[in-house]
Design an enzyme around this catalytic site. Structure first.
Site, PDB file in Angstrom:
ATOM      1  CD  GLN A  72       3.792  18.162  55.302  1.00 13.65           C
ATOM      2  OE1 GLN A  72       3.335  17.528  54.355  1.00 13.65           O
ATOM      3  NE2 GLN A  72       3.381  19.391  55.603  1.00 13.65           N
TER       4      GLN A  72
ATOM      5  CG  ASP B  48       0.610  21.464  53.981  1.00 15.76           C
ATOM      6  OD1 ASP B  48       1.370  20.479  54.099  1.00 15.76           O
ATOM      7  OD2 ASP B  48      -0.575  21.441  54.355  1.00 15.76           O
TER       8      ASP B  48
ATOM      9  CB  SER C  47       0.473  17.457  56.783  1.00 15.41           C
ATOM     10  OG  SER C  47       0.365  17.836  55.434  1.00 15.41           O
TER      11      SER C  47
END
Length: 297
Positions: free
Chosen positions: A284, A210, A234
């Site tokens: 993502q 991430d 995100s």
């Protein structure tokens, strides 16, 4: 490897959840903690990694996580603990499925479904690793790049992350990137050795995935991380683990953004070990808002 037991210990501490391995109503309950930080919200990779550990606590040790699909629903408060509720959806002959909700103030901040599998033998292939990639030891560290800036975020990136991140592509911490292509790559590994528990390595890789998954979407438009008024968050996260690996050994993280539209950017990533094997894939979508595109609302 440069030994920095402090930052790796921070990672191990946040992956060490409190809780009993027994059901309460239809959920197993675990409690996670956030290390001291300067950011006003919990890092999404932390919540992913802690959710994986919570789910793993309810699984037979012979079954390893192979996929997750999750949505970030609310920003997490770093000053509060996080409650993880694990629902045991199914335990089949080869696969187990779990639903994990991460809660603060009685509301979910992350909703995730994940799957685990017994080891199996079958077809084998994978995309090749890029060629002509420089060795990680030949590249500058994040501390080399931004450690001299007297800013709390720069200090955190340079000295407080549990991963040593080295950019193959030109970094976009600061203005001046001229490539404007939707691709990038970094080498990364933990700053010191990890225990031999491979479930910790898989959770730790989710944590690190991430860090910069949306970076190629910014790079494609010449937008640095310090762009004034940039708001980025995100929205979801999907990940697939293909082969065993160690996060305390160098992994090449190859990133690409196939699309950006409607104030959203999509990022994909592939992790390769130094032998050139594809060990994990991630995707993502994130919100990316810039003040120059604001309509005043």
């Amino acid at each position: 490897m440069t030994e920095d037991l402090g930052t790796t210990q921070i990672l191990l501490d946040l992956l060490n959840l409190d809780g009993e391995d027994q059901a309460r109503t239809d959920e197993d309950i675990f409690i996670g903690h956030t290390p001291a930080q300067n950011r006003p919200r919990v890092f999404g990779g932390q919540v992913l990694a802690q959710s994986i550990i919570a789910a793993t606590r309810t699984i037979e040790p012979t079954r390893a996580i192979h996929s997750l699909h999750g949505y970030f629903l609310r920003p997490g408060d770093p000053n509060q603990t996080i409650t993880f509720g694990v629902q045991r959806l199914r335990d089949g002959r080869s696969f187990s499925a779990r639903r994990v909700h991460a809660y603060q103030n009685g509301e979910p901040i992350l909703s995730m479904i994940t799957s685990f599998q017994e080891p199996a033998i079958g077809l084998e292939h994978h995309d090749p690793m890029p060629i002509d990639v420089p060795e990680p030891e030949s590249l500058p560290t994040t501390a080399d790049l931004v450690g001299h800036f007297d800013h709390p975020v720069a200090k955190e990136w340079a000295f407080e992350r549990p991963f040593d991140v080295r950019h193959v592509s030109e970094p976009i911490y600061l203005p001046g990137n001229s490539s404007k292509i939707a691709d990038s790559a970094v080498w990364l590994r933990t700053t010191s050795a990890m225990p031999d528990d491979l479930s910790l390595h898989r959770a730790a890789l989710a944590y690190a995935s991430d860090y910069m998954l949306l970076e190629p979407a910014l790079r494609a438009h010449g937008v640095p991380w310090v762009h004034r008024g940039l708001s980025i968050a995100s929205l979801d996260h999907a990940m697939w683990w293909h082969r065993d690996f160690r996060v305390d050994e160098w992994l090449l993280y190859v990133l690409h953004s196939p699309s950006a539209s409607s104030a959203r950017g999509l990022g994909t990533g592939k992790f390769y070990n130094k032998a050139g094997e594809l060990v994990a894939t991630v995707a993502q979508e994130g919100m990316i808002r810039l003040p120059e595109f604001s309509d005043g609302h």
